[in-house]
Design an enzyme around this catalytic site. Structure first.
Site, PDB file in Angstrom:
ATOM      1  N   SER A   1      -4.532   7.469   8.522  1.00  0.00           N
ATOM      2  CA  SER A   1      -5.051   6.823   7.321  1.00  0.00           C
ATOM      3  C   SER A   1      -5.781   5.531   7.637  1.00  0.00           C
ATOM      4  O   SER A   1      -5.363   4.754   8.501  1.00  0.00           O
ATOM      5  CB  SER A   1      -3.899   6.535   6.354  1.00  0.00           C
ATOM      6  OG  SER A   1      -4.348   5.754   5.247  1.00  0.00           O
TER       7      SER A   1
ATOM      8  N   TYR B   1     -11.984   5.148   4.028  1.00  0.00           N
ATOM      9  CA  TYR B   1     -12.442   4.683   2.723  1.00  0.00           C
ATOM     10  C   TYR B   1     -13.642   3.765   2.979  1.00  0.00           C
ATOM     11  O   TYR B   1     -13.641   2.992   3.940  1.00  0.00           O
ATOM     12  CB  TYR B   1     -11.372   3.878   1.991  1.00  0.00           C
ATOM     13  CG  TYR B   1     -10.211   4.674   1.483  1.00  0.00           C
ATOM     14  CD1 TYR B   1     -10.358   5.571   0.434  1.00  0.00           C
ATOM     15  CD2 TYR B   1      -8.936   4.517   2.039  1.00  0.00           C
ATOM     16  CE1 TYR B   1      -9.281   6.298  -0.044  1.00  0.00           C
ATOM     17  CE2 TYR B   1      -7.852   5.231   1.573  1.00  0.00           C
ATOM     18  CZ  TYR B   1      -8.027   6.127   0.530  1.00  0.00           C
ATOM     19  OH  TYR B   1      -6.967   6.847   0.059  1.00  0.00           O
TER      20      TYR B   1
ATOM     21  N   THR C   1     -12.851  10.160   2.672  1.00  0.00           N
ATOM     22  CA  THR C   1     -12.266  10.457   1.363  1.00  0.00           C
ATOM     23  C   THR C   1     -13.276  10.124   0.274  1.00  0.00           C
ATOM     24  O   THR C   1     -13.778   8.997   0.205  1.00  0.00           O
ATOM     25  CB  THR C   1     -10.970   9.653   1.156  1.00  0.00           C
ATOM     26  OG1 THR C   1      -9.993  10.110   2.106  1.00  0.00           O
ATOM     27  CG2 THR C   1     -10.418   9.839  -0.246  1.00  0.00           C
TER      28      THR C   1
ATOM     29  N   LYS D   1     -13.265  14.810   2.373  1.00  0.00           N
ATOM     30  CA  LYS D   1     -11.972  15.183   1.796  1.00  0.00           C
ATOM     31  C   LYS D   1     -11.977  14.832   0.312  1.00  0.00           C
ATOM     32  O   LYS D   1     -12.191  13.681  -0.059  1.00  0.00           O
ATOM     33  CB  LYS D   1     -10.856  14.438   2.521  1.00  0.00           C
ATOM     34  CG  LYS D   1      -9.463  14.657   1.962  1.00  0.00           C
ATOM     35  CD  LYS D   1      -8.440  13.922   2.816  1.00  0.00           C
ATOM     36  CE  LYS D   1      -7.036  14.036   2.259  1.00  0.00           C
ATOM     37  NZ  LYS D   1      -6.852  13.161   1.068  1.00  0.00           N
TER      38      LYS D   1
ATOM     39  N   HIS E   1      -6.149  14.676  -3.491  1.00  0.00           N
ATOM     40  CA  HIS E   1      -5.516  13.407  -3.109  1.00  0.00           C
ATOM     41  C   HIS E   1      -4.018  13.441  -3.387  1.00  0.00           C
ATOM     42  O   HIS E   1      -3.428  12.448  -3.824  1.00  0.00           O
ATOM     43  CB  HIS E   1      -6.166  12.244  -3.859  1.00  0.00           C
ATOM     44  CG  HIS E   1      -6.163  10.952  -3.103  1.00  0.00           C
ATOM     45  ND1 HIS E   1      -7.305  10.390  -2.588  1.00  0.00           N
ATOM     46  CD2 HIS E   1      -5.152  10.107  -2.763  1.00  0.00           C
ATOM     47  CE1 HIS E   1      -7.009   9.251  -1.988  1.00  0.00           C
ATOM     48  NE2 HIS E   1      -5.699   9.052  -2.078  1.00  0.00           N
TER      49      HIS E   1
END
Length: 411
Positions: free
Chosen positions: A155, A178, A204, A276, A300
């Site tokens: 992440s 992100y 994402t 994603k 998510h």
């Protein structure tokens, strides 16, 4: 025998208490709750929790091990949590059509993702703030992934740095991304990941704003410091009215992110880019047009927009739109090896597992994560054998029957 079981279970619970007492995010009140629940009258429940026989049982042990705020953070979804439930339940509406009298004396569960061979089509999904689950956080998860010969997607909001994860073990890993309002920060972390041997970027695309996670708001969820951004941006943001995660996301996430920014991302890295958060054929086609290297069907973890479809329900539409041009992966709701098989039968090349991994991490650290992945792999292997599929390539659409198949047969 009963005394032996109780002694073993008390030892198991004491290990959990000792470990979480070292975690700066834990609190004394929660440890007293764990101790109280470890009374002999609860020996059967403790036995179930400490010696799980399937992935679902790790959730109860994680609930016992973690402070309520942190367990809720990992477990909860957005608003009514309809999609959270549906992500899991939708798998149960898909049935098998096994083939008999097939030689399954040898089963090969291995597959290849972006040219990297892994032991089974079970990868580790990006899950943030893992030190809330265990003091070793993402490092423990990375080591477990390496031991299981699979790919971990780290992440962007990890509590361990890119350098720490990279140096923890030798393995294939991807970085989830992100895009921040300050693009230079996102660029620096991406380029650092590339230097430290990460093999792909997972962008994402479903988070222009953080979904309304009401349990986090009630709990006034507080995020720990994010070491990847130290010296780049302050993540120490308070919000007296609710979750500081929501306040943090509002301050740093870029809501203007759009399709044209895929070109920007390509300009700052040579790594392949997967996106994603795709749930529709229209977005899958658009993704092909901008030249991504892979698509992850994901909602998510049901933490963004409630009442979107379960990912397994959206998978086939995306697979058909992609037409085999890039790999399609599925993220969300996988709790059994049978779920892995169903996803592959509907066209996924692999699945990503998030919450079960965190529950394993909370319960038993690195060993817990390994057990979660190994349990899913073992169940998947049994499902392959009982369905008449010696290899992953033998799994086909004809091996499963969906609700749409049943409706069409009635017309």
């Amino acid at each position: 025998m009963a005394l032996e079981i109780l002694t073993n279970e008390s030892t198991s619970v004491n290990k959990i208490i000792r470990r979480h007492s070292k975690n700066s995010f834990c609190n004394r009140a929660h440890l007293s709750i764990i101790t109280a629940e470890a009374s002999p009258s609860q020996d059967q429940r403790l036995l179930m929790a400490s010696e799980p026989v399937n992935v679902n049982e790790f959730q109860e042990l994680a609930r016992r091990a973690l402070p309520k705020m942190y367990y809720d953070f990992f477990a909860a979804g957005a608003e009514d949590q309809h999609t959270l439930r549906e992500n899991v339940e939708a798998f149960s509406r898909i049935t098998f059509q096994p083939r008999i009298l097939v030689d399954v004396s040898k089963i090969d569960t291995s597959t290849t993702i972006l040219g990297y061979k892994i032991s089974s089509p079970i990868m580790i999904a990006p899950t943030s703030l893992q030190k809330l689950a265990h003091p070793e956080g993402e490092i423990a998860t990375a080591r477990a992934a390496a031991a299981c010969n699979t790919i971990m997607v780290v992440s962007f909001m990890a509590t361990c740095t890119v350098e720490e994860v990279a140096s923890s073990c030798d393995a294939v890993r991807f970085l989830q991304l992100y895009v921040f309002k300050r693009r230079d920060i996102s660029a620096q972390v991406v380029q650092k990941a590339e230097r430290y041997g990460f093999k792909a970027i997972v962008l994402t695309v479903d988070t222009p704003r953080l979904g309304r996670r009401e349990i986090d708001i009630k709990n006034k969820m507080v995020s720990p410091k994010l070491k990847n951004f130290e010296g780049l941006v302050s993540t120490d943001i308070s919000d007296d009215k609710g979750s500081n995660l929501e306040a943090l996301a509002s301050q740093i996430f870029d809501p203007s992110l759009s399709w044209k920014d895929i070109e920007w991302l390509k300009s700052i890295t040579k790594l392949p880019i997967l996106i994603k958060g795709v749930l529709t054929c229209e977005d899958a086609i658009k993704a092909m047009e901008v030249g991504v290297s892979g698509i992850i069907v994901s909602n998510h973890g049901a933490r963004q927009l409630d009442y979107v479809p379960a990912t397994i329900s959206a998978l086939e539409e995306v697979v058909q739109a992609v037409g085999g041009r890039v790999p399609v992966l599925l993220d969300g709701g996988v709790r059994r090896g049978t779920d892995v098989f169903k996803a592959l039968a509907l066209g996924a090349q692999a699945v990503l597992v998030g919450r079960p991994v965190v529950y394993g991490l909370a319960a038993m650290g690195e060993q817990g994560v390994r057990r979660v992945i190994e349990m899913l792999k073992d169940e998947f292997e049994i499902t392959m054998a009982l369905s008449g599929c010696p290899t992953v390539k033998d799994i086909s659409r004809s091996h499963v029957r969906t609700e749409w198949d049943k409706l069409r047969s009635m017309l």
